[in-house]
Design a protein around this motif. Structure first.
Motif, PDB file in Angstrom:
ATOM      1  N   LEU A  33       0.701  -1.277   0.315  1.00 35.46           N
ATOM      2  CA  LEU A  33      -0.220   0.018  -0.113  1.00 35.46           C
ATOM      3  C   LEU A  33       0.413   1.031  -0.320  1.00 35.46           C
ATOM      4  O   LEU A  33       0.290   2.420   0.658  1.00 35.46           O
ATOM      5  N   HIS A  36      -0.052   4.241  -1.967  1.00 36.92           N
ATOM      6  CA  HIS A  36      -1.901   5.047  -1.176  1.00 36.92           C
ATOM      7  C   HIS A  36      -1.458   6.035  -0.609  1.00 36.92           C
ATOM      8  O   HIS A  36      -2.066   6.887  -0.647  1.00 36.92           O
ATOM      9  N   VAL A  43      -3.174   9.703  -7.673  1.00 38.77           N
ATOM     10  CA  VAL A  43      -4.770   9.764  -7.236  1.00 38.77           C
ATOM     11  C   VAL A  43      -5.189   9.437  -8.576  1.00 38.77           C
ATOM     12  O   VAL A  43      -5.979   8.424  -8.858  1.00 38.77           O
ATOM     13  N   TRP A  52      -7.440  -0.609  -7.180  1.00 40.33           N
ATOM     14  CA  TRP A  52      -6.399   0.033  -6.831  1.00 40.33           C
ATOM     15  C   TRP A  52      -6.917   0.792  -5.710  1.00 40.33           C
ATOM     16  O   TRP A  52      -7.190   1.005  -4.383  1.00 40.33           O
ATOM     17  N   LEU A  56      -7.730   0.847  -1.841  1.00 45.52           N
ATOM     18  CA  LEU A  56      -7.198   2.425  -0.740  1.00 45.52           C
ATOM     19  C   LEU A  56      -8.240   2.248   0.703  1.00 45.52           C
ATOM     20  O   LEU A  56      -7.350   2.971   1.826  1.00 45.52           O
ATOM     21  N   TYR A  83      -3.230   8.750   0.796  1.00 44.77           N
ATOM     22  CA  TYR A  83      -2.172  10.355   0.646  1.00 44.77           C
ATOM     23  C   TYR A  83      -2.170  11.604   1.269  1.00 44.77           C
ATOM     24  O   TYR A  83      -1.838  11.796   2.618  1.00 44.77           O
TER      25      TYR A  83
END
Length: 167
Positions: A33, A36, A43, A52, A56, A83
Protein backbone atom coordinates in the motif's frame (compact mmCIF):
# COMPACT_ATOMS: atom_id res chain seq x y z
CA UNK A 1 -6.48 -2.79 11.46
CA UNK A 2 -6.15 -2.52 15.25
CA UNK A 3 -4.29 -5.87 15.33
CA UNK A 4 -1.72 -4.50 12.87
CA UNK A 5 -1.55 -1.03 14.45
CA UNK A 6 -2.01 -1.60 18.20
CA UNK A 7 -1.21 2.05 18.97
CA UNK A 8 -3.52 5.05 19.04
CA UNK A 9 -1.69 8.18 17.98
CA UNK A 10 -2.20 11.04 20.41
CA UNK A 11 -1.25 14.66 19.82
CA UNK A 12 0.47 14.95 23.18
CA UNK A 13 2.81 11.99 22.81
CA UNK A 14 5.84 12.38 20.52
CA UNK A 15 7.23 9.00 21.58
CA UNK A 16 3.96 7.43 20.49
CA UNK A 17 4.22 8.96 16.99
CA UNK A 18 7.46 7.11 16.24
CA UNK A 19 5.88 3.79 17.22
CA UNK A 20 2.68 4.54 15.29
CA UNK A 21 4.60 5.46 12.11
CA UNK A 22 6.75 2.32 12.41
CA UNK A 23 3.68 0.07 12.58
CA UNK A 24 2.15 1.82 9.59
CA UNK A 25 5.35 1.68 7.55
CA UNK A 26 5.48 -2.08 8.06
CA UNK A 27 1.78 -2.52 7.30
CA UNK A 28 1.95 -0.44 4.12
CA UNK A 29 4.87 -2.55 2.90
CA UNK A 30 3.25 -5.85 3.91
CA UNK A 31 0.07 -5.13 1.96
CA UNK A 32 1.74 -3.26 -0.91
CA UNK A 33 0.00 0.00 0.00
CA UNK A 34 3.04 2.29 -0.07
CA UNK A 35 1.95 3.93 -3.34
CA UNK A 36 -1.31 4.93 -1.65
CA UNK A 37 0.47 7.11 0.90
CA UNK A 38 3.86 8.16 -0.45
CA UNK A 39 2.74 10.41 -3.30
CA UNK A 40 4.56 8.34 -5.94
CA UNK A 41 1.34 7.63 -7.81
CA UNK A 42 -1.02 10.35 -8.96
CA UNK A 43 -4.40 9.55 -7.44
CA UNK A 44 -6.21 11.01 -10.46
CA UNK A 45 -4.47 8.46 -12.70
CA UNK A 46 -5.67 5.58 -10.52
CA UNK A 47 -9.36 6.50 -10.19
CA UNK A 48 -10.27 4.02 -12.95
CA UNK A 49 -8.27 1.17 -11.42
CA UNK A 50 -10.74 -0.86 -9.31
CA UNK A 51 -8.01 -2.93 -7.60
CA UNK A 52 -6.07 0.16 -6.53
CA UNK A 53 -9.24 1.83 -5.25
CA UNK A 54 -10.30 -1.35 -3.43
CA UNK A 55 -6.99 -1.40 -1.56
CA UNK A 56 -7.29 2.30 -0.81
CA UNK A 57 -10.15 1.86 1.68
CA UNK A 58 -8.22 -0.16 4.29
CA UNK A 59 -5.29 2.26 4.15
CA UNK A 60 -7.57 5.27 4.48
CA UNK A 61 -9.79 3.88 7.22
CA UNK A 62 -6.78 2.45 9.06
CA UNK A 63 -5.20 5.87 9.29
CA UNK A 64 -8.27 7.48 10.77
CA UNK A 65 -9.13 4.58 13.08
CA UNK A 66 -5.77 4.72 14.88
CA UNK A 67 -5.62 8.40 15.81
CA UNK A 68 -7.07 10.25 18.78
CA UNK A 69 -10.23 12.33 18.42
CA UNK A 70 -8.13 15.54 18.56
CA UNK A 71 -5.95 14.50 15.65
CA UNK A 72 -8.92 13.20 13.68
CA UNK A 73 -10.70 16.55 14.12
CA UNK A 74 -7.61 18.43 12.94
CA UNK A 75 -6.89 16.36 9.83
CA UNK A 76 -10.13 14.79 8.58
CA UNK A 77 -11.22 15.92 5.14
CA UNK A 78 -14.22 14.24 3.50
CA UNK A 79 -13.41 12.51 0.20
CA UNK A 80 -9.68 12.84 0.72
CA UNK A 81 -7.42 9.95 -0.22
CA UNK A 82 -4.97 8.06 1.98
CA UNK A 83 -2.02 10.16 0.81
CA UNK A 84 -3.69 13.38 2.01
CA UNK A 85 -4.61 11.77 5.33
CA UNK A 86 -1.08 10.38 5.83
CA UNK A 87 0.54 13.74 5.07
CA UNK A 88 -1.85 15.62 7.36
CA UNK A 89 -1.37 13.21 10.25
CA UNK A 90 2.41 12.89 10.02
CA UNK A 91 2.66 16.62 9.42
CA UNK A 92 1.23 17.17 12.89
CA UNK A 93 4.44 15.70 14.28
CA UNK A 94 7.06 16.50 11.66
CA UNK A 95 6.22 20.07 10.62
CA UNK A 96 8.08 21.57 13.55
CA UNK A 97 11.02 19.21 13.24
CA UNK A 98 13.71 21.92 13.31
CA UNK A 99 12.29 23.43 16.49
CA UNK A 100 11.81 19.98 18.04
CA UNK A 101 15.38 19.03 17.09
CA UNK A 102 16.82 22.14 18.73
CA UNK A 103 14.96 21.52 22.00
CA UNK A 104 15.72 17.79 21.98
CA UNK A 105 19.40 18.37 21.24
CA UNK A 106 19.66 20.90 24.04
CA UNK A 107 17.97 18.55 26.50
CA UNK A 108 20.05 15.60 25.26
CA UNK A 109 23.34 17.40 25.91
CA UNK A 110 22.23 18.92 29.23
CA UNK A 111 20.62 15.84 30.77
CA UNK A 112 22.13 14.54 33.99
CA UNK A 113 21.03 11.53 35.98
CA UNK A 114 20.25 13.54 39.13
CA UNK A 115 17.64 11.65 41.16
CA UNK A 116 16.68 9.30 38.32
CA UNK A 117 17.51 5.62 38.56
CA UNK A 118 19.83 4.44 35.82
CA UNK A 119 17.01 2.88 33.77
CA UNK A 120 15.01 6.11 33.73
CA UNK A 121 18.07 8.15 32.82
CA UNK A 122 19.15 5.86 29.97
CA UNK A 123 15.57 5.57 28.73
CA UNK A 124 15.19 9.35 28.63
CA UNK A 125 18.44 9.70 26.66
CA UNK A 126 17.31 7.02 24.20
CA UNK A 127 13.94 8.71 23.69
CA UNK A 128 15.71 12.02 23.02
CA UNK A 129 18.02 10.29 20.53
CA UNK A 130 14.93 8.81 18.82
CA UNK A 131 13.28 12.24 18.67
CA UNK A 132 16.43 13.66 17.09
CA UNK A 133 16.45 10.80 14.57
CA UNK A 134 12.82 11.53 13.69
CA UNK A 135 13.81 15.16 13.09
CA UNK A 136 16.65 14.20 10.76
CA UNK A 137 19.55 14.38 13.24
CA UNK A 138 21.18 11.03 13.85
CA UNK A 139 22.87 10.49 17.21
CA UNK A 140 25.76 8.06 16.70
CA UNK A 141 26.35 5.24 19.18
CA UNK A 142 29.65 6.77 20.39
CA UNK A 143 27.90 10.11 21.01
CA UNK A 144 25.12 8.37 22.93
CA UNK A 145 27.65 6.46 25.06
CA UNK A 146 29.80 9.52 25.80
CA UNK A 147 26.76 11.62 26.69
CA UNK A 148 25.37 8.85 28.89
CA UNK A 149 28.61 8.50 30.83
CA UNK A 150 29.03 12.28 31.12
CA UNK A 151 25.64 12.67 32.76
CA UNK A 152 25.88 9.87 35.29
CA UNK A 153 25.64 10.83 38.93
CA UNK A 154 29.07 10.96 40.58
CA UNK A 155 29.64 9.84 44.15
CA UNK A 156 32.95 10.24 45.96
CA UNK A 157 34.85 11.15 42.80
CA UNK A 158 33.59 8.16 40.82
CA UNK A 159 30.54 7.14 38.85
CA UNK A 160 27.74 5.72 40.96
CA UNK A 161 26.56 2.37 39.69
CA UNK A 162 23.28 1.07 41.06
CA UNK A 163 23.02 -2.59 41.74
CA UNK A 164 20.15 -4.87 42.44
CA UNK A 165 20.45 -7.11 45.50
CA UNK A 166 20.73 -10.75 44.59
CA UNK A 167 17.94 -13.00 45.81
Amino acid sequence: MKTLIPVTLAATDDDNSRQWRSFFDLTFKKFNLVSHVDGSVAVAAMLNDPEWLHRLTPAYSGLYSTVSKEIWSDVYKPNAFAYAAWMAITGQFLDNSLQRAIYAQQEFHNLFQGDMVIGEYCGRLKRLANTLYDCGTVVSDPTLIINTLRGLRKVGGGVMVESTPMA
